[in-house]
Design a protein around this motif. Structure first.
Motif, short mmCIF file in Angstrom:
data_model
loop_
_atom_site.label_atom_id
_atom_site.label_comp_id
_atom_site.label_asym_id
_atom_site.label_seq_id
_atom_site.Cartn_x
_atom_site.Cartn_y
_atom_site.Cartn_z
N SER A 263 11.53 15.15 -2.96
CA SER A 263 11.59 15.11 -1.51
C SER A 263 10.20 15.41 -0.95
CB SER A 263 12.64 16.11 -0.98
OG SER A 263 12.89 15.90 0.39
N ASN A 264 10.11 15.46 0.38
CA ASN A 264 8.83 15.80 1.03
C ASN A 264 9.07 16.15 2.48
OD1 ASN A 264 9.23 13.38 2.41
ND2 ASN A 264 7.22 12.52 1.93
N ASP A 265 7.99 16.35 3.25
CA ASP A 265 8.15 16.52 4.69
C ASP A 265 7.35 15.49 5.48
OD1 ASP A 265 5.51 17.39 4.59
OD2 ASP A 265 5.89 19.35 5.50
N ASP A 266 6.56 14.66 4.79
CA ASP A 266 5.76 13.63 5.47
C ASP A 266 6.57 12.37 5.77
OD1 ASP A 266 3.44 15.15 5.55
OD2 ASP A 266 2.74 14.43 3.60
N PRO B 251 2.76 7.79 1.56
CA PRO B 251 2.19 7.34 0.27
C PRO B 251 2.27 8.40 -0.81
CG PRO B 251 0.46 7.74 1.90
CD PRO B 251 1.76 7.78 2.63
N GLY B 252 2.17 9.67 -0.45
CA GLY B 252 2.24 10.73 -1.45
C GLY B 252 3.58 10.79 -2.14
N LEU B 253 4.64 10.47 -1.43
CA LEU B 253 5.98 10.47 -2.01
C LEU B 253 6.10 9.36 -3.05
CD1 LEU B 253 8.87 11.76 -1.76
CD2 LEU B 253 9.41 9.84 -0.24
N GLN B 254 5.59 8.19 -2.72
CA GLN B 254 5.64 7.06 -3.64
C GLN B 254 4.86 7.37 -4.92
OE1 GLN B 254 7.28 3.96 -3.25
NE2 GLN B 254 6.72 3.73 -5.40
N VAL B 255 3.67 7.94 -4.77
CA VAL B 255 2.85 8.27 -5.94
C VAL B 255 3.53 9.32 -6.80
CG1 VAL B 255 0.67 9.31 -6.69
CG2 VAL B 255 0.68 7.64 -4.83
N LEU B 256 4.13 10.32 -6.18
CA LEU B 256 4.83 11.36 -6.94
C LEU B 256 5.98 10.77 -7.73
CD1 LEU B 256 5.11 14.37 -7.60
CD2 LEU B 256 6.60 14.58 -5.59
N VAL C 261 11.19 18.67 -7.01
CA VAL C 261 9.75 18.57 -6.82
C VAL C 261 9.51 17.99 -5.43
CG1 VAL C 261 7.57 17.67 -7.70
CG2 VAL C 261 9.46 18.14 -9.28
N ALA C 262 8.75 18.70 -4.61
CA ALA C 262 8.48 18.28 -3.23
C ALA C 262 7.02 17.91 -3.07
CB ALA C 262 8.85 19.40 -2.26
N GLY C 263 6.75 16.80 -2.39
CA GLY C 263 5.37 16.38 -2.16
C GLY C 263 5.26 14.86 -2.30
N ILE C 264 4.09 14.39 -2.52
CA ILE C 264 2.81 15.09 -2.47
C ILE C 264 2.43 15.22 -1.00
CG2 ILE C 264 0.38 15.00 -3.10
CD1 ILE C 264 1.27 13.12 -5.45
N ASN C 265 2.28 16.44 -0.53
CA ASN C 265 1.96 16.65 0.87
C ASN C 265 0.54 16.20 1.17
OD1 ASN C 265 3.04 17.94 3.41
ND2 ASN C 265 1.05 18.95 3.26
N GLY D 244 -5.64 11.53 3.01
CA GLY D 244 -4.89 10.83 1.97
C GLY D 244 -5.79 10.32 0.88
N GLY D 245 -6.51 11.20 0.23
CA GLY D 245 -7.47 10.82 -0.79
C GLY D 245 -6.85 10.59 -2.15
N HIS D 246 -7.08 11.51 -3.08
CA HIS D 246 -6.72 11.31 -4.48
C HIS D 246 -5.27 11.74 -4.78
CE1 HIS D 246 -11.15 11.31 -4.52
NE2 HIS D 246 -11.01 10.49 -5.55
N PHE D 247 -4.33 10.99 -4.24
CA PHE D 247 -2.93 11.26 -4.52
C PHE D 247 -2.64 11.13 -6.02
CE2 PHE D 247 -2.03 10.08 0.02
CZ PHE D 247 -1.48 11.30 0.39
N GLU D 248 -3.33 10.21 -6.68
CA GLU D 248 -3.11 10.01 -8.11
C GLU D 248 -3.41 11.28 -8.90
OE1 GLU D 248 -1.85 7.40 -9.67
OE2 GLU D 248 -1.57 6.26 -7.81
#
Length: 252
Positions: A6-9, A14-19, A87-91, A129-133
Motif C-alpha cells: 500500500s502507500n499514501d501517494d 510511480p513509487g507504488l508501481q516500482v515497489l 510493505v508501504a511505499g515507496i513514498n 521522484g528520483g531513484h525509486f529503483e
C-alpha cells in the motif's frame, strides 16, 4: 509469502508501481492503495461513508479512503487474501523524525502490526521522484532477509533511502527518530472570491539531527532503518508522575 502493498501517494504513484515490481519475485502480491494522494492522512479512518474498492487495469485495487482504510480492509479479509506482511511505499519524500506522526505511508505499515511480522514503511529522500529503483531494491533485500529477524511483536521498520543510485549507497544503519524544528508559518493567500485561506507550510528542518538519527544517516548516504512501536507511553516520565500524584486526592 503473501505480501500486502500500500502507500499514501495514491494508486497511480510511480513509487507504488516500482515497489510492486521489486517485491513480485518474493511472493504473492495484493496492492491496495488510496484512489488519490492522501499524504499526511496519518492513521485516520473513514467512518462517515462506505468504502468502495475498485480493480484497476494493472490488477491494483484503489479505495476511496485513507492508507489505513486500505490496509484494514485487506487484513480483515475484504479481498480473500491473507497477508503475511505489509510493505508501504515507496513514498515520494523522506519520512524522518516527526514526519512519522503525520505520514500515511508509516500509518499503512502500522496498520499491519497485528500480523506478527515486522511491517516495512519505505520512503525515498526525494520530492522530485528520483531513484525509486534504489528504494525498491532496498525493500526487496530487506524483505528477503526477514526470515532470521526476531523483533518484538507489533514492530514496524521505518526505512528511508537516500536518492542515489544503488551503487552509491554507503550501507545501512539502525537509527532513532530525530526531531524537526518548528515549521514555517502557514502561507496566507486569498481565493478567487477574496476570502482569506492558508496553505500548510513546509516541514521544519532537522533540529535533533546528529549522529545516530535518521536525518544524519540519510544525509550521509546510508539507508536509515528505525524500529517503531505503537505504544506511545512515555515510560521514563512515570516516576515523576507518580511523585506528583502521591498523596493528592482526585478532588478537594
Amino acid at each position: 509469502m503473501n505480501i500486502l502493498v500500500s502507500n499514501d501517494d495514491g494508486v497511480r504513484a510511480p513509487g507504488l508501481q516500482v515497489l510492486a515490481e521489486h517485491l513480485a519475485e518474493l511472493g504473492n502480491l495484493l496492492v491496495v492503495a488510496p484512489d488519490r494522494d492522501r499524504s499526511g492522512a496519518s492513521n485516520s479512518l473513514t467512518l462517515d461513508r462506505p468504502l468502495r474498492p475498485e480493480r484497476q487495469e494493472n490488477g491494483f485495487f484503489s479505495v476511496n479512503g485513507t492508507p489505513t482504510d486500505c490496509v484494514l480492509l485487506a487484513v480483515s479479509g475484504a479481498f480473500d487474501f491473507v497477508p503475511d506482511v505489509v510493505v508501504a511505499g515507496i513514498n515520494q519524500g523522506a519520512n524522518l523524525g516527526d514526519d512519522v506522526i503525520y505520514s500515511g505511508t508509516v500509518a499503512a505499515a502500522l496498520e499491519g502490526r497485528s500480523l506478527g511480522t515486522p511491517a516495512l514503511a519505505v520512503s525515498l529522500d526525494s520530492r522530485r521522484g528520483g531513484h525509486f529503483e534504489t528504494a525498491g531494491a532496498v525493500a526487496r533485500r530487506l524483505l528477503g532477509m526477514r526470515a532470521d529477524l526476531e523483533l518484538p511483536a507489533r514492530t514496524v521498520l521505518n526505512v528511508n533511502v537516500p536518492d542515489l543510485p544503488v551503487g552509491e549507497l554507503r550501507g545501512w544503519k539502525r537509527t532513532r527518530l530525530g526531531h524537526r524544528g518548528r515549521a514555517d508559518n502557514p502561507v496566507r493567500i486569498r481565493d478567487p472570491r477574496g476570502r482569506e485561506c492558508f496553505w500548510i507550510a513546509a516541514s521544519g528542518a532537522g533540529d535533533d539531527a546528529g549522529e545516530g538519527t535518521d536525518f544524519h544517516a540519510v544525509a550521509d548516504g546510508h539507508v536509515s532503518i528505525t524500529p517503531l512501536q505503537v505504544d506511545m507511553t512515555r515510560h521514563d516520565a512515570g516516576p515523576e508522575l507518580d511523585r506528583w500524584l502521591a498523596d493528592k486526592k482526585v478532588m478537594e
